[in-house]
Design an enzyme around this catalytic site. Structure first.
Site, PDB file in Angstrom:
ATOM      1  N   CYS A 174       0.883  -1.184   0.000  1.00 27.61           N
ATOM      2  CA  CYS A 174       0.000   0.000   0.000  1.00 27.61           C
ATOM      3  C   CYS A 174       0.912   1.222   0.000  1.00 27.61           C
ATOM      4  O   CYS A 174       1.145   1.832   1.040  1.00 27.61           O
ATOM      5  CB  CYS A 174      -0.916  -0.008   1.223  1.00 27.61           C
ATOM      6  SG  CYS A 174      -1.798  -1.566   1.469  1.00 27.61           S
ATOM      7  N   ALA A 176       1.259   4.386  -1.841  1.00 28.26           N
ATOM      8  CA  ALA A 176       1.058   5.832  -1.995  1.00 28.26           C
ATOM      9  C   ALA A 176       0.948   6.489  -0.614  1.00 28.26           C
ATOM     10  O   ALA A 176       0.443   5.871   0.328  1.00 28.26           O
ATOM     11  CB  ALA A 176      -0.204   6.095  -2.815  1.00 28.26           C
ATOM     12  N   LYS A 180       7.816   6.177   1.977  1.00 22.97           N
ATOM     13  CA  LYS A 180       8.499   4.949   2.415  1.00 22.97           C
ATOM     14  C   LYS A 180       9.091   4.219   1.204  1.00 22.97           C
ATOM     15  O   LYS A 180      10.180   3.640   1.293  1.00 22.97           O
ATOM     16  CB  LYS A 180       7.529   4.029   3.163  1.00 22.97           C
ATOM     17  CG  LYS A 180       6.961   4.615   4.450  1.00 22.97           C
ATOM     18  CD  LYS A 180       6.066   3.609   5.154  1.00 22.97           C
ATOM     19  CE  LYS A 180       5.293   4.229   6.300  1.00 22.97           C
ATOM     20  NZ  LYS A 180       4.211   5.136   5.841  1.00 22.97           N
ATOM     21  N   CYS A 311      -0.829   3.779  11.273  1.00 19.79           N
ATOM     22  CA  CYS A 311      -0.712   5.031  12.029  1.00 19.79           C
ATOM     23  C   CYS A 311      -1.913   5.137  12.968  1.00 19.79           C
ATOM     24  O   CYS A 311      -2.481   6.206  13.175  1.00 19.79           O
ATOM     25  CB  CYS A 311      -0.594   6.241  11.108  1.00 19.79           C
ATOM     26  SG  CYS A 311      -1.737   6.254   9.733  1.00 19.79           S
TER      27      CYS A 311
END
Length: 759
Positions: A174, A176, A180, A311
């Site tokens: 994942c 976008a 990273k 997050c």
């Protein structure tokens, strides 16, 4: 009505005023940073150490500090760090705003080699000082050049814990917006002397539009080892590679699984989360997160590492997913102990008990307490395992939860998983088709699939797909098996990797141009080979273009391993972008012997193979070339002037080699693309890269209030006296736009020849 409405709008303060008054809380001044449900939930869970809850909540209400990361794979990283520390940070320490001394940025103690920095300066403060404005322009310009990334501190952690090596095959599930992913690419290119590392990064995102944002991020790093694809991560297709004439499954050495989440750890920057947060968000996402994680470990090589991260601070999205994954793996996975990997980083160990709460405030400690009318919303995998022995064996305390008040960061969760054996439902591997692919495709080395034991019994592919489909259905992922089925109905010419069939294409996004690999005897190579005297080991088969018909406008290069992936999976995956541009067609070049000029993006990939058309230049030569538009050859130093005079007209490489005996000069090699005219010479370098190199050489580059570049005024004056009409047909705006994504409908392309980006 209309008049009254306009009057109301007139009396309201403008958005710009709100931003100025709110500092980093730009545009969110009307949002109250209160959410009783949030406080009650996390207070009851006890994730925050005793006596620290008020500090935790106070930190959540504070604006998030800005953090920057110097890209570590470029040989210029040390020079940028030196420039930051010796020039900008020292100057900032002397600045006073309203009688208060500005605090200089601080290095993140846990990030290696001082390559990540944090500052509390708001946009409002930056506008009040010319020195700070210079620093801001420096950051904007270097970010556009790909030398600095503005990235949240906690977001930098997952790639570090993956422990990337240049030979690793990496999947970012994942990906976008791509910060990273950029780190992963940098780690592959740790040794800049190797233009084509054996490893690669496949960066995936389900959102077609966000894929182009991802392309823009990746393109700044100019790597031939990145491919951007567009799939649902929970059913991303299994890929195949050609290994010694037979097909193997592609297993990845490293996987980054940064899943979609409720984002309550981002409240400091995404302030609207305060009013939108509810426990329902986590309950709705848990199933998707688990499916993505399951798909990730299925594609992980035995012995490989996968980092699962969110997050969010909520155990339903964190430990619950990890516990369910470990339970399903039946010992095939284990949590790695990463406590010593990042000295200086403060984190809390994962928890082994937690409860669930509905948005109405109803608590459940166990699945047995959940009423049947809530069974579709609340699932058994959301609760901790009941068996104490099994729970202890999972070592959930090895998970890492980062709390905002410990090191002034956002909230974050991550877990490092190591695969010890094939997953129980994948212990048998499909027997792939035996017919060898075209000879040109069989160029890959050992595949991670080599980890499969030699005595593993093989099942027919159809039987395996059926078994995998049933396993995925148990997770609610009925579509997973479909992604693995190759569609072999459309015949493709050799060496062509086209987009998926039209029917599939309508499901998402733009239709991409095909990826067409050139053959060794392609007529385009002969003049290029002769003009640039390419080395015999130049990998011609790695060169591709984006068109079947007509003249080839741009030529790109990918690594041998990515070529293998592209050729063997053209019907399985939707590729958005790959490769780095190395040559661009230039109509004026044909009369000089070659219709293709060098592209600055690919020069560091290409230069090891170029044996002619090179001029060695000094620091003073580079200053002249980057500050004057079209200087006479006589403006160069004696040595460079003599080399240029011997060379015919056309595209050239301008190479600077560092001198260890002159420490005041840049101590890293510099390669620039240029053009040798009849009596003049020119560097073809995008605007922000010009600024980058000039700063490295000690030239002040700053735009004043009128928008005039102070570092180039003198050069502009001299440039007016230069001769005209010797440039290639391309205009500077087109050259500068090479920073963007090639040939795709990306909205991220920049025309840096016209104006400088500002934020």
């Amino acid at each position: 009505m209309g008049k009254r409405s306009r009057q109301r709008q007139k009396n309201q303060p403008t958005g710009r005023d709100n931003r100025d008054n709110a500092g980093w809380g730009a545009g969110y001044a009307d949002i109250v940073k209160e959410n009783k449900l949030f406080e009650d939930y996390y207070k009851e869970l006890g994730l925050v150490p005793e006596g620290e809850f008020q500090q935790f909540m106070d930190a959540m209400r504070e604006p998030l500090p800005a953090t920057i990361r110097i890209t570590g794979y470029k040989s210029h990283a040390k020079e940028i760090l030196h420039c930051l520390k010796e020039k900008y940070f020292k100057e900032i320490q002397e600045v006073e705003i309203d009688g208060v001394k500005i605090e200089a940025p601080q290095a993140l103690s846990w990030y290696p080699d001082e390559l990540a920095w944090q500052t509390n300066m708001s946009r409002k403060i930056i506008r009040k000082s010319p020195l700070l404005e210079k620093f801001h322009q420096f950051l904007v310009s270097e970010t556009e050049s790909g030398n600095i990334s503005r990235q949240e501190a906690v977001s930098m952690i997952p790639p570090l814990l993956l422990k990337i090596e240049p030979h690793h095959k990496i999947l970012d599930l994942c990906a976008a917006p791509g910060s990273k992913t950029a780190q992963l690419i940098e780690m592959l290119h740790a040794d800049m002397e190797v233009p084509f590392p054996e490893g690669f990064v496949i960066a995936n995102d389900v959102d077609n539009k966000r894929c182009y944002l991802l392309v823009h991020q990746a393109k700044r790093l100019n790597s031939p080892c990145i491919m951007v694809v567009n799939h649902d991560a929970s059913c991303i297709p299994t890929l195949q590679v050609d290994s010694h004439g037979k097909r193997d499954i592609l297993f990845y050495d490293r996987i980054l699984c940064d899943v979609p989440c409720s984002g309550d750890g981002t409240m400091r920057k995404n302030i609207d989360v305060w009013k939108k947060w509810t426990t329902s968000n986590s309950l709705h996402l848990h199933g998707l997160q688990l499916r993505i994680a399951v798909r990730g470990v299925e594609q992980l090589a035995v012995g490989g590492r996968m980092v699962y991260s969110t997050c969010s601070l909520n155990p339903v999205e964190d430990e619950a997913v990890i516990a369910a994954l470990l339970e399903k793996s039946e010992g095939a996975l284990e949590l790695a102990d990463s406590s010593d990997d990042l000295p200086g980083l403060k984190w809390m160990p994962g928890v082994t008990s937690w409860k669930l709460m509905t948005k109405e405030g109803q608590w459940y400690k166990d699945w047995s307490e959940v009423p049947s009318n809530r069974h579709t919303q609340i699932r058994p995998t959301m609760f901790p395992p009941k068996d104490p022995q099994k729970l202890a064996g999972m070592h959930l305390e090895r998970c890492m939860r980062i709390l905002p008040h410990h090191q002034n960061t956002g909230g974050f969760f991550l877990a490092v998983l190591v695969k010890k054996a094939p997953m129980p439902w994948n212990k048998r591997y499909p027997k792939l088709r035996k017919e060898p692919s075209s000879g040109s495709a069989a160029q890959t080395g050992d595949s991670p699939a080599g980890a499969i034991p030699a005595d593993t019994p093989l099942l027919p592919e159809a039987a395996l797909e059926k078994a995998e489909g049933e396993a995925e259905k148990n997770e609610g992922g009925e579509e997973a098996a479909k992604g693995d089925q190759a569609q072999e109905t459309v015949a493709k010419p050799d060496g062509v990797c086209g987009p998926p069939p039209t029917k599939k294409m309508r499901l998402f996004g733009f239709k991409e141009d095909p990826f067409v690999f050139l053959t060794e005897d392609d007529p385009v190579f002969s003049p290029i080979q002769a003009f640039y005297d390419l080395a015999p080991d130049f990998p011609k088969l790695n060169v591709l273009t984006r068109t079947h018909e007509g003249k080839k406008r741009h030529l790109y290069m990918v690594s041998k391993e990515l070529r293998n992936v592209l050729l063997n999976n053209s019907e399985r995956m939707k590729v958005i972008n790959t490769g780095v541009k190395v040559w661009s067609r230039n109509s004026d070049g044909e009369e000089f012997g070659c219709a293709f000029r060098l592209a600055q993006e690919g020069i560091y990939t290409l230069h090891p193979y170029i044996r002619s058309r090179m001029i060695t230049v000094s620091v003073e030569d580079i200053k002249v070339l980057l500050t004057q538009e079209n200087p006479f050859l006589s403006k160069l130093q004696e040595d460079a002037h003599a080399q240029a005079k011997k060379m015919g007209m056309g595209s050239i490489v301008l190479r600077y080699q560092p001198n260890p005996n002159s420490p005041a000069e840049p101590q890293c090699p510099i390669e620039l693309c240029g053009w040798r005219g009849k009596t003049s010479i020119r560097a073809f370098v995008p605007r922000n890269e010009r600024f980058h190199y000039l700063r490295m050489l000690g030239v002040e580059v700053f735009r004043d209030k009128q928008g005039v570049n102070q570092g180039q005024r003198e050069g502009d004056k001299e440039g007016k006296e230069e001769e005209k009409g010797e440039l290639p047909a391309e205009q500077e705006g087109e050259l500068d736009s090479e920073n963007g994504a090639p040939d795709g409908p990306s909205e991220s392309k920049t025309n840096s020849g016209k104006q400088e980006t500002s934020t």
